[in-house]
Design a protein around this motif. Structure first.
Motif, PDB file in Angstrom:
ATOM      1  N   LYS A  42       0.838  -1.205   0.000  1.00 63.04           N
ATOM      2  CA  LYS A  42       0.000   0.000   0.000  1.00 63.04           C
ATOM      3  C   LYS A  42       0.871   1.253   0.000  1.00 63.04           C
ATOM      4  CE  LYS A  42      -4.022  -2.046   2.233  1.00 63.04           C
ATOM      5  NZ  LYS A  42      -4.833  -2.120   3.458  1.00 63.04           N
ATOM      6  N   GLU A  43       1.895   1.263   0.832  1.00 61.97           N
ATOM      7  CA  GLU A  43       2.802   2.409   0.896  1.00 61.97           C
ATOM      8  C   GLU A  43       3.500   2.621  -0.451  1.00 61.97           C
ATOM      9  OE1 GLU A  43       5.606   1.925   4.085  1.00 61.97           O
ATOM     10  OE2 GLU A  43       4.005   1.643   5.565  1.00 61.97           O
ATOM     11  N   GLN A  44       3.985   1.537  -1.042  1.00 62.75           N
ATOM     12  CA  GLN A  44       4.676   1.641  -2.323  1.00 62.75           C
ATOM     13  C   GLN A  44       3.735   2.116  -3.411  1.00 62.75           C
ATOM     14  OE1 GLN A  44       6.228  -2.322  -2.603  1.00 62.75           O
ATOM     15  NE2 GLN A  44       8.183  -1.754  -1.657  1.00 62.75           N
ATOM     16  N   PHE A  45       2.487   1.637  -3.404  1.00 61.41           N
ATOM     17  CA  PHE A  45       1.513   2.093  -4.393  1.00 61.41           C
ATOM     18  C   PHE A  45       1.276   3.585  -4.252  1.00 61.41           C
ATOM     19  CE2 PHE A  45      -2.800   3.255  -5.545  1.00 61.41           C
ATOM     20  CZ  PHE A  45      -2.787   2.921  -6.890  1.00 61.41           C
ATOM     21  N   GLU A  46       1.100   4.058  -3.014  1.00 59.55           N
ATOM     22  CA  GLU A  46       0.879   5.491  -2.785  1.00 59.55           C
ATOM     23  C   GLU A  46       2.060   6.313  -3.294  1.00 59.55           C
ATOM     24  OE1 GLU A  46      -1.708   7.420  -1.813  1.00 59.55           O
ATOM     25  OE2 GLU A  46      -2.835   5.560  -1.984  1.00 59.55           O
ATOM     26  N   GLU A  47       3.276   5.858  -3.008  1.00 61.51           N
ATOM     27  CA  GLU A  47       4.469   6.565  -3.480  1.00 61.51           C
ATOM     28  C   GLU A  47       4.515   6.594  -4.999  1.00 61.51           C
ATOM     29  OE1 GLU A  47       7.990   4.874  -1.730  1.00 61.51           O
ATOM     30  OE2 GLU A  47       7.197   5.110   0.303  1.00 61.51           O
ATOM     31  N   LEU A  48       4.236   5.457  -5.611  1.00 57.66           N
ATOM     32  CA  LEU A  48       4.235   5.370  -7.073  1.00 57.66           C
ATOM     33  C   LEU A  48       3.164   6.273  -7.663  1.00 57.66           C
ATOM     34  CD1 LEU A  48       5.262   4.048  -9.679  1.00 57.66           C
ATOM     35  CD2 LEU A  48       3.580   2.229  -9.298  1.00 57.66           C
ATOM     36  N   TRP A  49       1.945   6.217  -7.104  1.00 57.42           N
ATOM     37  CA  TRP A  49       0.850   7.042  -7.626  1.00 57.42           C
ATOM     38  C   TRP A  49       1.187   8.527  -7.505  1.00 57.42           C
ATOM     39  CZ3 TRP A  49      -2.736   7.248 -10.927  1.00 57.42           C
ATOM     40  CH2 TRP A  49      -3.707   8.229 -10.882  1.00 57.42           C
TER      41      TRP A  49
END
Length: 142
Positions: A42-49
């Protein structure tokens, strides 16, 4: 060994308690590892987004800068080439734009009918004020 707990159901209160410590540790640690990686994803997705959002927003805005009216002939050709029915489109006669399809030729949703048409750019906090105003002003009064 049985445990009784007044806050739980009758069946649960009478179930055998697992005293096999290694299996309990394995199960709990597996759950913790799984939860850790789910949170990391979830954290990585938020950073990527967040890293691509501004680029994407700019691209969508550029795609909607040039919105041209669609003639009847253009609509007929599009419908023939894409197995669509002209009656699916709700035209605003004074502008030759549609209330339920995007007329921006660079938009991936170009001439795709949608009940939630306005959402295709509002989801990205974008604004196309001249177009949206034109659509609302141009609606026939009843």
């Amino acid at each position: 060994m049985c445990i009784r707990d007044s806050s739980n159901s009758y069946e649960r209160n009478l179930k055998e308690v697992n005293t096999n410590i290694p299996s309990i540790v394995e199960k709990v640690s597996g759950q913790l590892v799984s939860q850790f990686f789910e949170n990391k994803r979830k954290e990585q997705f938020e950073e990527l987004w967040q890293s691509i959002y501004e680029v994407y927003k700019k691209e969508v805005t550029i795609n909607h800068m040039k919105i041209l009216p669609v003639s009847q002939k253009q609509l007929q050709e599009y419908c023939q080439n894409n197995q669509k029915n002209e009656s699916e489109y709700f035209r605003i006669e004074c502008s030759l734009l549609f209330r339920n399809a995007c007329c921006a030729q660079n938009c991936p949703f170009y001439l795709q009918t949608r009940n939630d048409f306005a959402q295709h750019i509002q989801d990205f906090n974008l604004q196309a004020p001249s177009y949206l105003s034109l659509v609302h002003i141009s609606e026939p009064t009843r």
